[in-house]
Motif scaffolding. Structure first.
Motif, PDB file in Angstrom:
ATOM      1  N   PRO A 148       0.632  -1.152   0.050  1.00  0.00           N
ATOM      2  CA  PRO A 148      -0.117  -0.121   0.025  1.00  0.00           C
ATOM      3  C   PRO A 148       0.951   1.242   0.155  1.00  0.00           C
ATOM      4  CG  PRO A 148       0.130  -0.868   2.228  1.00  0.00           C
ATOM      5  CD  PRO A 148       1.032  -1.896   1.527  1.00  0.00           C
ATOM      6  N   VAL A 149       0.529   2.253  -0.980  1.00  0.00           N
ATOM      7  CA  VAL A 149       1.228   3.591  -0.939  1.00  0.00           C
ATOM      8  C   VAL A 149       0.308   4.772  -0.419  1.00  0.00           C
ATOM      9  CG1 VAL A 149       2.700   4.932  -2.373  1.00  0.00           C
ATOM     10  CG2 VAL A 149       2.704   2.444  -2.506  1.00  0.00           C
ATOM     11  N   PHE A 150       0.552   5.410   0.425  1.00  0.00           N
ATOM     12  CA  PHE A 150      -0.354   6.577   0.704  1.00  0.00           C
ATOM     13  C   PHE A 150       0.356   7.812   0.401  1.00  0.00           C
ATOM     14  CE2 PHE A 150      -2.152   3.277   3.398  1.00  0.00           C
ATOM     15  CZ  PHE A 150      -3.183   3.443   3.299  1.00  0.00           C
ATOM     16  N   GLY A 151      -0.417   8.882  -0.169  1.00  0.00           N
ATOM     17  CA  GLY A 151      -0.010  10.260  -0.286  1.00  0.00           C
ATOM     18  C   GLY A 151      -0.386  10.965   1.184  1.00  0.00           C
ATOM     19  N   GLY A 152       0.712  12.053   1.273  1.00  0.00           N
ATOM     20  CA  GLY A 152       0.518  12.946   2.331  1.00  0.00           C
ATOM     21  C   GLY A 152       1.055  12.230   3.625  1.00  0.00           C
ATOM     22  N   ALA A 153       1.425  13.120   4.445  1.00  0.00           N
ATOM     23  CA  ALA A 153       1.913  12.678   5.786  1.00  0.00           C
ATOM     24  C   ALA A 153       0.770  12.003   6.684  1.00  0.00           C
ATOM     25  CB  ALA A 153       2.580  13.905   6.769  1.00  0.00           C
ATOM     26  N   LYS A 193       8.479   1.890  -8.007  1.00  0.00           N
ATOM     27  CA  LYS A 193       8.467   3.080  -7.328  1.00  0.00           C
ATOM     28  C   LYS A 193       7.483   4.186  -7.847  1.00  0.00           C
ATOM     29  CE  LYS A 193      11.460   1.699  -4.386  1.00  0.00           C
ATOM     30  NZ  LYS A 193      12.867   1.961  -4.108  1.00  0.00           N
ATOM     31  N   THR A 194       6.292   4.314  -7.052  1.00  0.00           N
ATOM     32  CA  THR A 194       5.362   5.120  -7.467  1.00  0.00           C
ATOM     33  C   THR A 194       4.780   5.966  -6.338  1.00  0.00           C
ATOM     34  OG1 THR A 194       3.085   4.886  -8.373  1.00  0.00           O
ATOM     35  CG2 THR A 194       3.419   3.256  -6.763  1.00  0.00           C
ATOM     36  N   CYS A 195       4.130   7.290  -6.848  1.00  0.00           N
ATOM     37  CA  CYS A 195       3.562   8.264  -5.771  1.00  0.00           C
ATOM     38  C   CYS A 195       2.390   8.960  -6.584  1.00  0.00           C
ATOM     39  CB  CYS A 195       4.638   9.007  -5.350  1.00  0.00           C
ATOM     40  SG  CYS A 195       3.906  10.526  -4.249  1.00  0.00           S
ATOM     41  N   ASN A 229      21.921  13.460 -12.358  1.00  0.00           N
ATOM     42  CA  ASN A 229      23.637  13.247 -12.803  1.00  0.00           C
ATOM     43  C   ASN A 229      24.381  13.701 -11.695  1.00  0.00           C
ATOM     44  OD1 ASN A 229      22.979  12.973 -15.677  1.00  0.00           O
ATOM     45  ND2 ASN A 229      22.636  15.477 -15.806  1.00  0.00           N
ATOM     46  N   GLU A 230      24.441  12.457 -10.719  1.00  0.00           N
ATOM     47  CA  GLU A 230      25.234  12.244  -9.819  1.00  0.00           C
ATOM     48  C   GLU A 230      26.440  11.325  -9.878  1.00  0.00           C
ATOM     49  OE1 GLU A 230      25.549  14.184  -7.223  1.00  0.00           O
ATOM     50  OE2 GLU A 230      23.648  15.529  -7.203  1.00  0.00           O
ATOM     51  N   GLU A 231      27.629  11.402  -9.233  1.00  0.00           N
ATOM     52  CA  GLU A 231      28.682  10.357  -9.108  1.00  0.00           C
ATOM     53  C   GLU A 231      28.121   9.591  -7.877  1.00  0.00           C
ATOM     54  OE1 GLU A 231      33.301   9.966  -8.626  1.00  0.00           O
ATOM     55  OE2 GLU A 231      32.277  11.873  -8.762  1.00  0.00           O
ATOM     56  N   THR A 232      28.050   8.345  -8.147  1.00  0.00           N
ATOM     57  CA  THR A 232      27.642   7.422  -7.124  1.00  0.00           C
ATOM     58  C   THR A 232      28.463   6.409  -6.911  1.00  0.00           C
ATOM     59  OG1 THR A 232      26.227   5.913  -8.766  1.00  0.00           O
ATOM     60  CG2 THR A 232      24.955   7.679  -7.923  1.00  0.00           C
ATOM     61  N   PHE A 233      28.265   5.564  -5.918  1.00  0.00           N
ATOM     62  CA  PHE A 233      28.932   4.411  -5.473  1.00  0.00           C
ATOM     63  C   PHE A 233      28.653   3.363  -6.176  1.00  0.00           C
ATOM     64  CE2 PHE A 233      28.932   5.807  -0.916  1.00  0.00           C
ATOM     65  CZ  PHE A 233      29.836   6.731  -1.031  1.00  0.00           C
ATOM     66  N   GLY A 234      27.542   3.180  -6.793  1.00  0.00           N
ATOM     67  CA  GLY A 234      27.307   2.006  -7.786  1.00  0.00           C
ATOM     68  C   GLY A 234      25.937   1.542  -7.852  1.00  0.00           C
ATOM     69  N   PHE A 235      25.062   1.741  -6.746  1.00  0.00           N
ATOM     70  CA  PHE A 235      23.560   1.419  -6.700  1.00  0.00           C
ATOM     71  C   PHE A 235      22.835   2.534  -6.043  1.00  0.00           C
ATOM     72  CE2 PHE A 235      25.953  -2.465  -6.376  1.00  0.00           C
ATOM     73  CZ  PHE A 235      25.501  -3.253  -7.370  1.00  0.00           C
ATOM     74  N   ILE A 236      21.531   2.812  -6.517  1.00  0.00           N
ATOM     75  CA  ILE A 236      20.691   3.839  -6.223  1.00  0.00           C
ATOM     76  C   ILE A 236      19.292   3.182  -5.943  1.00  0.00           C
ATOM     77  CG2 ILE A 236      19.446   5.782  -6.997  1.00  0.00           C
ATOM     78  CD1 ILE A 236      22.119   6.736  -6.069  1.00  0.00           C
ATOM     79  N   THR A 237      18.737   3.431  -4.741  1.00  0.00           N
ATOM     80  CA  THR A 237      17.483   3.008  -4.320  1.00  0.00           C
ATOM     81  C   THR A 237      16.672   4.129  -4.126  1.00  0.00           C
ATOM     82  OG1 THR A 237      18.025   0.631  -3.436  1.00  0.00           O
ATOM     83  CG2 THR A 237      15.954   1.707  -2.875  1.00  0.00           C
ATOM     84  N   SER A 238      15.495   4.526  -4.906  1.00  0.00           N
ATOM     85  CA  SER A 238      15.137   5.805  -4.646  1.00  0.00           C
ATOM     86  C   SER A 238      13.684   5.768  -3.993  1.00  0.00           C
ATOM     87  CB  SER A 238      14.623   6.475  -6.093  1.00  0.00           C
ATOM     88  OG  SER A 238      15.964   6.699  -6.562  1.00  0.00           O
ATOM     89  N   TYR A 239      13.047   6.864  -3.449  1.00  0.00           N
ATOM     90  CA  TYR A 239      11.650   6.903  -2.992  1.00  0.00           C
ATOM     91  C   TYR A 239      11.094   8.050  -3.131  1.00  0.00           C
ATOM     92  CZ  TYR A 239      14.003   3.203   0.008  1.00  0.00           C
ATOM     93  OH  TYR A 239      14.666   1.967   0.501  1.00  0.00           O
ATOM     94  N   PHE A 240       9.759   8.246  -3.254  1.00  0.00           N
ATOM     95  CA  PHE A 240       9.073   9.478  -3.267  1.00  0.00           C
ATOM     96  C   PHE A 240       8.611   9.752  -1.858  1.00  0.00           C
ATOM     97  CE2 PHE A 240       8.539   7.904  -7.624  1.00  0.00           C
ATOM     98  CZ  PHE A 240       9.183   9.237  -8.565  1.00  0.00           C
ATOM     99  N   HIS A 296      10.174  -0.221   2.669  1.00  0.00           N
ATOM    100  CA  HIS A 296      10.575  -1.391   1.503  1.00  0.00           C
ATOM    101  C   HIS A 296      10.244  -0.460   0.332  1.00  0.00           C
ATOM    102  CE1 HIS A 296      11.748  -4.629  -0.951  1.00  0.00           C
ATOM    103  NE2 HIS A 296      10.542  -4.571  -1.379  1.00  0.00           N
ATOM    104  N   LEU A 297       9.110   0.290  -0.018  1.00  0.00           N
ATOM    105  CA  LEU A 297       9.212   0.859  -1.101  1.00  0.00           C
ATOM    106  C   LEU A 297       8.432   2.306  -1.012  1.00  0.00           C
ATOM    107  CD1 LEU A 297       6.988  -1.592  -3.530  1.00  0.00           C
ATOM    108  CD2 LEU A 297       9.291  -1.030  -3.692  1.00  0.00           C
TER     109      LEU A 297
END
Length: 360
Positions: A148-153, A193-195, A229-240, A296-297
């Motif tokens: 489940p993904v909720f919007g708002g705090a 990854k969705t919002c 465009n960022e120099e990274t260590f190798g892996f990126i996990t993103s969140y909204f 997790h997501l």
């Protein structure tokens, strides 16, 4: 008169019956409590306090608890007689009694103040603290795992909420269902990854890829926000994450060969240039008194209270991120945005998720 006897008489005369406190004073006390457990205990002092607590509003939005998952059912767990939780604010563990009618039902992760509960073909949101249950429309198919993904705090204040369900259909393919006028609208995408924010659906994959923006009602693609465009260590996990009415993209940059203490977060704010230009991400280095909690997501942000420091991120080290060389058995970590450092946070659970206690 003996000195000790006189002191005892003075002490006895200064004592008062705390059950006689005025209801408005009890209300003020209840609003200053740092954790909802204290609010519940406050009502257990006596009948007068219990009546005053019932008439008062629950305290403002709380910092989240950690809900433990059954080790045997990491993806979807059956509800038992009690639901274990841990308050990292007070350092106390406890359990929420589950009413008999809900025992045995399967819940798929938590969403803010609710468990997403599935019983056969019936899907609902369940608040184990109040036993409130909100029925949701039936999904067209059955899925092994749903986030489940909720919007708002604080989605409990608004209905209909911005709620989406990310369903794992296997082979790295995901279906996103979002609620529109009490009907599920399906969005078929491999982007997990969705919002749902401000009438738009934002989706992305990890590893710093582009963000696709769709109109939530028509599902028409509106924008493609270029990759970061960022120099990274190798892996990126993103969140909204929504914070103070703004949409953030929070990315964890890590490398399995590095120590966890060297992990860094890259934080970006969505900029629409007054609604007249092409949306793009702008890097930010300070979220002031906000605390971001990542699952997790999904993720959400709340204002720092109970003496906790703001401008930081609490996150879990997922199993695929753990290095046998550096992992020290800590599940929960805190990232200080100002200093760019990580430190472990005591947590008694190996598998857990955030749960925002709410009596509203």
């Amino acid at each position: 008169m003996d000195g000790s006897l006189k002191e005892e008489q003075i002490l006895m005369s200064s004592e008062r019956d705390w059950t006689d406190l005025p209801p408005n004073l009890i209300h003020l006390i209840s609003q200053k409590l740092p954790d909802l457990r204290y609010f519940i205990r406050c009502g257990a002092v006596c009948k007068r306090w219990f009546s005053s607590i019932l008439l008062s509003d629950p305290p403002p939005q709380q910092l989240p608890w950690l809900i433990e998952y059954d080790e045997q059912f990491p993806r979807a767990s059956p509800l038992k007689e009690e639901l274990p939780f841990y308050s990292f604010v007070t350092g106390e563990t406890g359990s929420i009694p589950i009413q008999e009618s809900h025992r045995g039902k399967v819940y798929h992760r938590t969403g803010h103040s609710y468990l997403l509960v599935i019983d056969g073909e019936v899907i609902s949101l369940f608040n184990p603290l109040t036993n409130e249950e909100i029925s949701l429309p039936q999904l067209p198919s059955r899925f092994d795992f749903i986030w489940p993904v909720f919007g708002g705090a604080d989605p409990s204040r608004n209905w209909p909420w911005h709620i989406s369900l990310v369903c794992d259909v296997g082979r790295s393919r995901y279906l996103t269902y979002y609620l529109d006028r009490m009907r599920w609208q399906c969005f078929d995408t491999v982007l997990h990854k969705t919002c749902n924010w401000d009438g738009m659906l934002f989706t992305t994959e990890d590893h710093g890829t582009s963000t696709l923006v769709f109109d939530a009602a028509s599902r028409k693609e509106l924008y493609t926000i270029p990759p970061l465009n960022e120099e990274t260590f190798g892996f990126i996990t993103s969140y909204f994450v929504e914070s103070c009415g703004e949409l953030l993209r929070v990315s964890l940059d890590y490398n399995l060969t590095r120590n966890i203490e060297t992990y860094i977060f890259l934080i970006y704010k969505l900029n629409f240039e007054g609604g007249k230009g092409q949306p793009h991400w702008v890097k930010v280095s300070n979220i002031r008194d906000q605390i971001i909690f990542l699952d997790h997501l999904t993720g959400f942000a709340v204002r720092a209270t109970a003496g906790l420091k703001g401008n930081c991120i609490y996150f879990f080290i997922e199993e695929h991120c753990r290095s046998d060389r550096f992992y020290n058995d800590s599940t929960l970590w805190r990232y200080d945005i100002a200093t760019g450092t990580c430190e472990p946070v005591p947590c008694p659970f190996n598998r857990c998720s955030w749960f925002v206690p709410n009596l509203r």
